[in-house]
Write a protein that holds these residues in place. Structure first.
Motif, PDB file in Angstrom:
ATOM      1  N   ILE A   1      15.482  16.697   4.877  1.00  0.00           N
ATOM      2  CA  ILE A   1      15.401  15.838   6.059  1.00  0.00           C
ATOM      3  C   ILE A   1      14.511  16.492   7.114  1.00  0.00           C
ATOM      4  CG2 ILE A   1      17.493  16.796   7.115  1.00  0.00           C
ATOM      5  CD1 ILE A   1      18.035  13.976   8.250  1.00  0.00           C
ATOM      6  N   SER A   2      13.703  15.657   7.778  1.00  0.00           N
ATOM      7  CA  SER A   2      12.875  16.116   8.901  1.00  0.00           C
ATOM      8  C   SER A   2      13.206  15.268  10.112  1.00  0.00           C
ATOM      9  CB  SER A   2      11.384  15.955   8.569  1.00  0.00           C
ATOM     10  OG  SER A   2      11.036  16.719   7.439  1.00  0.00           O
TER      11      SER A   2
ATOM     12  N   SER B   1       0.800  -1.225   0.000  1.00  0.00           N
ATOM     13  CA  SER B   1       0.000   0.000   0.000  1.00  0.00           C
ATOM     14  C   SER B   1       0.832   1.274   0.000  1.00  0.00           C
ATOM     15  CB  SER B   1      -0.933   0.006   1.213  1.00  0.00           C
ATOM     16  OG  SER B   1      -0.180   0.023   2.407  1.00  0.00           O
ATOM     17  N   GLN B   2       2.156   1.160   0.246  1.00  0.00           N
ATOM     18  CA  GLN B   2       3.020   2.341   0.287  1.00  0.00           C
ATOM     19  C   GLN B   2       4.302   2.070  -0.497  1.00  0.00           C
ATOM     20  OE1 GLN B   2       3.274   4.559   4.143  1.00  0.00           O
ATOM     21  NE2 GLN B   2       2.380   2.696   4.979  1.00  0.00           N
ATOM     22  N   ARG B   3       4.163   1.795  -1.757  1.00  0.00           N
ATOM     23  CA  ARG B   3       5.314   1.344  -2.539  1.00  0.00           C
ATOM     24  C   ARG B   3       6.397   2.407  -2.702  1.00  0.00           C
ATOM     25  NH1 ARG B   3       5.339  -3.472  -4.923  1.00  0.00           N
ATOM     26  NH2 ARG B   3       3.421  -4.694  -4.929  1.00  0.00           N
ATOM     27  N   ASN B   4       6.043   3.662  -2.519  1.00  0.00           N
ATOM     28  CA  ASN B   4       7.057   4.715  -2.670  1.00  0.00           C
ATOM     29  C   ASN B   4       7.720   5.081  -1.356  1.00  0.00           C
ATOM     30  OD1 ASN B   4       4.870   6.084  -1.519  1.00  0.00           O
ATOM     31  ND2 ASN B   4       5.510   8.024  -2.445  1.00  0.00           N
ATOM     32  N   THR B   5       7.304   4.434  -0.247  1.00  0.00           N
ATOM     33  CA  THR B   5       7.841   4.750   1.077  1.00  0.00           C
ATOM     34  C   THR B   5       8.584   3.552   1.651  1.00  0.00           C
ATOM     35  OG1 THR B   5       6.071   6.329   1.548  1.00  0.00           O
ATOM     36  CG2 THR B   5       7.270   5.437   3.440  1.00  0.00           C
ATOM     37  N   LEU B   6       9.802   3.793   2.110  1.00  0.00           N
ATOM     38  CA  LEU B   6      10.594   2.763   2.773  1.00  0.00           C
ATOM     39  C   LEU B   6      10.574   3.010   4.275  1.00  0.00           C
ATOM     40  CD1 LEU B   6      12.678   0.446   2.947  1.00  0.00           C
ATOM     41  CD2 LEU B   6      14.468   2.156   2.542  1.00  0.00           C
ATOM     42  N   ASN B   7      10.106   2.018   5.024  1.00  0.00           N
ATOM     43  CA  ASN B   7      10.235   2.016   6.473  1.00  0.00           C
ATOM     44  C   ASN B   7      11.415   1.121   6.817  1.00  0.00           C
ATOM     45  OD1 ASN B   7       7.872   3.579   7.203  1.00  0.00           O
ATOM     46  ND2 ASN B   7       6.673   1.838   6.462  1.00  0.00           N
ATOM     47  N   SER B   8      12.484   1.715   7.334  1.00  0.00           N
ATOM     48  CA  SER B   8      13.683   0.939   7.642  1.00  0.00           C
ATOM     49  C   SER B   8      14.121   1.246   9.073  1.00  0.00           C
ATOM     50  CB  SER B   8      14.803   1.269   6.650  1.00  0.00           C
ATOM     51  OG  SER B   8      15.903   0.404   6.847  1.00  0.00           O
ATOM     52  N   PHE B   9      13.541   0.470   9.995  1.00  0.00           N
ATOM     53  CA  PHE B   9      13.817   0.667  11.413  1.00  0.00           C
ATOM     54  C   PHE B   9      14.548  -0.539  11.972  1.00  0.00           C
ATOM     55  CE2 PHE B   9      10.273   3.440  10.500  1.00  0.00           C
ATOM     56  CZ  PHE B   9      10.625   4.607  11.160  1.00  0.00           C
ATOM     57  N   ARG B  10      15.402  -0.288  12.940  1.00  0.00           N
ATOM     58  CA  ARG B  10      16.221  -1.356  13.496  1.00  0.00           C
ATOM     59  C   ARG B  10      15.437  -2.158  14.535  1.00  0.00           C
ATOM     60  NH1 ARG B  10      21.552   1.459  14.622  1.00  0.00           N
ATOM     61  NH2 ARG B  10      22.127  -0.644  15.206  1.00  0.00           N
ATOM     62  N   GLY B  11      15.733  -3.469  14.544  1.00  0.00           N
ATOM     63  CA  GLY B  11      15.076  -4.349  15.504  1.00  0.00           C
ATOM     64  C   GLY B  11      16.053  -4.931  16.500  1.00  0.00           C
TER      65      GLY B  11
ATOM     66  N   SER C   1      17.286   3.514  -3.557  1.00  0.00           N
ATOM     67  CA  SER C   1      16.982   4.386  -4.703  1.00  0.00           C
ATOM     68  C   SER C   1      15.591   4.130  -5.287  1.00  0.00           C
ATOM     69  CB  SER C   1      18.039   4.209  -5.793  1.00  0.00           C
ATOM     70  OG  SER C   1      17.961   2.922  -6.379  1.00  0.00           O
ATOM     71  N   GLN C   2      14.967   3.003  -4.955  1.00  0.00           N
ATOM     72  CA  GLN C   2      13.648   2.672  -5.492  1.00  0.00           C
ATOM     73  C   GLN C   2      12.529   3.485  -4.838  1.00  0.00           C
ATOM     74  OE1 GLN C   2      13.018  -1.736  -5.816  1.00  0.00           O
ATOM     75  NE2 GLN C   2      15.033  -1.787  -4.842  1.00  0.00           N
ATOM     76  N   PHE C   3      12.831   4.184  -3.744  1.00  0.00           N
ATOM     77  CA  PHE C   3      11.797   4.850  -2.964  1.00  0.00           C
ATOM     78  C   PHE C   3      11.938   6.367  -3.056  1.00  0.00           C
ATOM     79  CE2 PHE C   3      12.645   0.695  -1.209  1.00  0.00           C
ATOM     80  CZ  PHE C   3      11.373   0.167  -1.036  1.00  0.00           C
ATOM     81  N   ASP C   4      10.833   7.041  -2.804  1.00  0.00           N
ATOM     82  CA  ASP C   4      10.828   8.505  -2.787  1.00  0.00           C
ATOM     83  C   ASP C   4      10.947   9.044  -1.362  1.00  0.00           C
ATOM     84  OD1 ASP C   4      10.393   8.619  -5.578  1.00  0.00           O
ATOM     85  OD2 ASP C   4       8.243   8.295  -5.254  1.00  0.00           O
TER      86      ASP C   4
ATOM     87  N   GLU D   1      13.379  12.190   0.305  1.00  0.00           N
ATOM     88  CA  GLU D   1      12.729  12.828   1.450  1.00  0.00           C
ATOM     89  C   GLU D   1      12.922  11.905   2.645  1.00  0.00           C
ATOM     90  OE1 GLU D   1       8.194  13.528   3.041  1.00  0.00           O
ATOM     91  OE2 GLU D   1       8.578  13.881   0.895  1.00  0.00           O
ATOM     92  N   VAL D   2      13.534  12.420   3.703  1.00  0.00           N
ATOM     93  CA  VAL D   2      13.912  11.579   4.837  1.00  0.00           C
ATOM     94  C   VAL D   2      13.221  12.048   6.108  1.00  0.00           C
ATOM     95  CG1 VAL D   2      15.827  10.680   6.221  1.00  0.00           C
ATOM     96  CG2 VAL D   2      16.189  11.198   3.799  1.00  0.00           C
ATOM     97  N   HIS D   3      12.619  11.084   6.808  1.00  0.00           N
ATOM     98  CA  HIS D   3      12.056  11.300   8.139  1.00  0.00           C
ATOM     99  C   HIS D   3      12.928  10.500   9.100  1.00  0.00           C
ATOM    100  CE1 HIS D   3       8.368  13.167   6.480  1.00  0.00           C
ATOM    101  NE2 HIS D   3       8.629  12.353   5.458  1.00  0.00           N
ATOM    102  N   PHE D   4      13.708  11.199   9.917  1.00  0.00           N
ATOM    103  CA  PHE D   4      14.767  10.582  10.713  1.00  0.00           C
ATOM    104  C   PHE D   4      14.367  10.519  12.184  1.00  0.00           C
ATOM    105  CE2 PHE D   4      19.577  10.870  11.791  1.00  0.00           C
ATOM    106  CZ  PHE D   4      19.682   9.484  11.770  1.00  0.00           C
ATOM    107  N   PHE D   5      14.515   9.335  12.772  1.00  0.00           N
ATOM    108  CA  PHE D   5      14.160   9.077  14.158  1.00  0.00           C
ATOM    109  C   PHE D   5      15.418   8.719  14.952  1.00  0.00           C
ATOM    110  CE2 PHE D   5      10.517   8.292  11.540  1.00  0.00           C
ATOM    111  CZ  PHE D   5       9.384   8.545  12.298  1.00  0.00           C
TER     112      PHE D   5
END
Length: 288
Positions: A284-285, A184-194, A236-239, A258-262
């Motif tokens: 970056i935000s 449902s969010q093909r242009n968004t990458l969620n990459s969080f550490r586990g 590079s595949q994501f916006d 566009e980066v949302h940084f946590f």
């Protein structure tokens, strides 16, 4: 004080350097690639050495220990290497690092050691305990990565992954699973550490921990390039990229995403963001 690392390292041209890349995940491969590029650019004569090299082989040598976030408990690699080699090295340069802990080691380092911190928090921490070593403040080396040069590196083919069939197969399956979960969010990458530095975000999202999933087998020049290229190719595949992985953030910035940084669990990301990113990268935000 934000010194230029290339200007600093130029003083080692003409020296024979032993380079020990910092181990870790694909983000550390990105750092290693930037370091290899920088050493080559400067014309520094270097040999890559393993972390378990015997101290008798480094006595009287100039040693560079690769940058990263390894001088933080509970990670032992950098601490163990530095402990074994600092006393008898001609010079030991710890490339830009986050340092929170190991105060006894920091205070034991002599005037032959240069500690480069990659943000103000680490610099302030080290400055409390250092007695003889020199302390510097410089950007994370990965921010200097020449992406175009990396992607066109002569003599290194993507087909090199064919010699690593199991890792290649695992990667392919992981990427497909991420695509399926994130339909449902093909242009968004969620990459969080586990891992131990995560804060629980990875469990709540269609998540792909790029740094962990695409990790290489070693920090050799070849493995680092392969991992970093795959890392860059995937991002590079994501916006839009949402992440608490420092080097997912850095690669995304280099690719103008566009980066949302946590933040991570102990404040490393905020410290690097405030020192090296805020006001320099408009895309970056910071996210609390």
């Amino acid at each position: 004080m934000n010194s230029n690392i290339e200007a600093f390292l130029k003083s080692f041209v003409g020296e024979r350097v032993l380079f020990a890349p910092n181990p870790g995940n694909a983000g550390d491969s990105v750092i290693a690639c930037a370091e290899y590029q920088m050493l080559d650019r400067l014309g520094i004569d270097y040999s890559v050495v393993p972390l378990d090299i015997d101290p008798s082989k480094t006595k009287g040598a100039v040693i560079f220990y690769g940058g990263g976030g390894n001088l933080v408990a509970p990670y032992p690699n950098a601490r163990n290497f530095i402990s074994r080699h600092h006393e008898h090295a001609k010079r030991l340069v710890i490339l830009p690092h986050t340092i929170v802990g190991y105060s006894e080691l920091v205070s034991a380092l002599g005037s032959n050691v240069d500690i480069i911190c990659r943000e103000q928090v680490s610099y302030d921490y080290v400055s409390q305990f250092v007695t003889c070593a020199k302390v510097h403040l410089m950007d994370d080396v990965a921010l200097s990565l020449d992406v175009s040069a990396l992607l066109t590196s002569a003599g290194i083919s993507e087909s090199a992954w064919l010699n690593r069939p199991l890792r290649t197969a695992k990667r392919f399956v992981r990427v497909l699973l991420h695509r399926f979960k994130n339909a449902s969010q093909r242009n968004t990458l969620n990459s969080f550490r586990g891992d131990v530095e995560g804060t629980g975000r990875a469990d709540a999202l269609a998540n792909f921990d790029v740094s962990q999933m695409l990790a290489a087998d070693s920090m050799s020049a070849l493995d680092s390039v392969i991992a970093a290229r795959s890392f860059i190719g995937f991002v590079s595949q994501f916006d839009v990229v949402r992440t608490d992985r420092l080097h997912v953030c850095i690669v995304s910035l280099l690719l103008n995403k566009e980066v949302h940084f946590f933040d991570n669990s102990y404040g490393k990301n905020r410290a690097v963001y405030e020192f090296s990113m805020a006001g320099r990268y408009p895309n970056i935000s910071w996210c609390d």
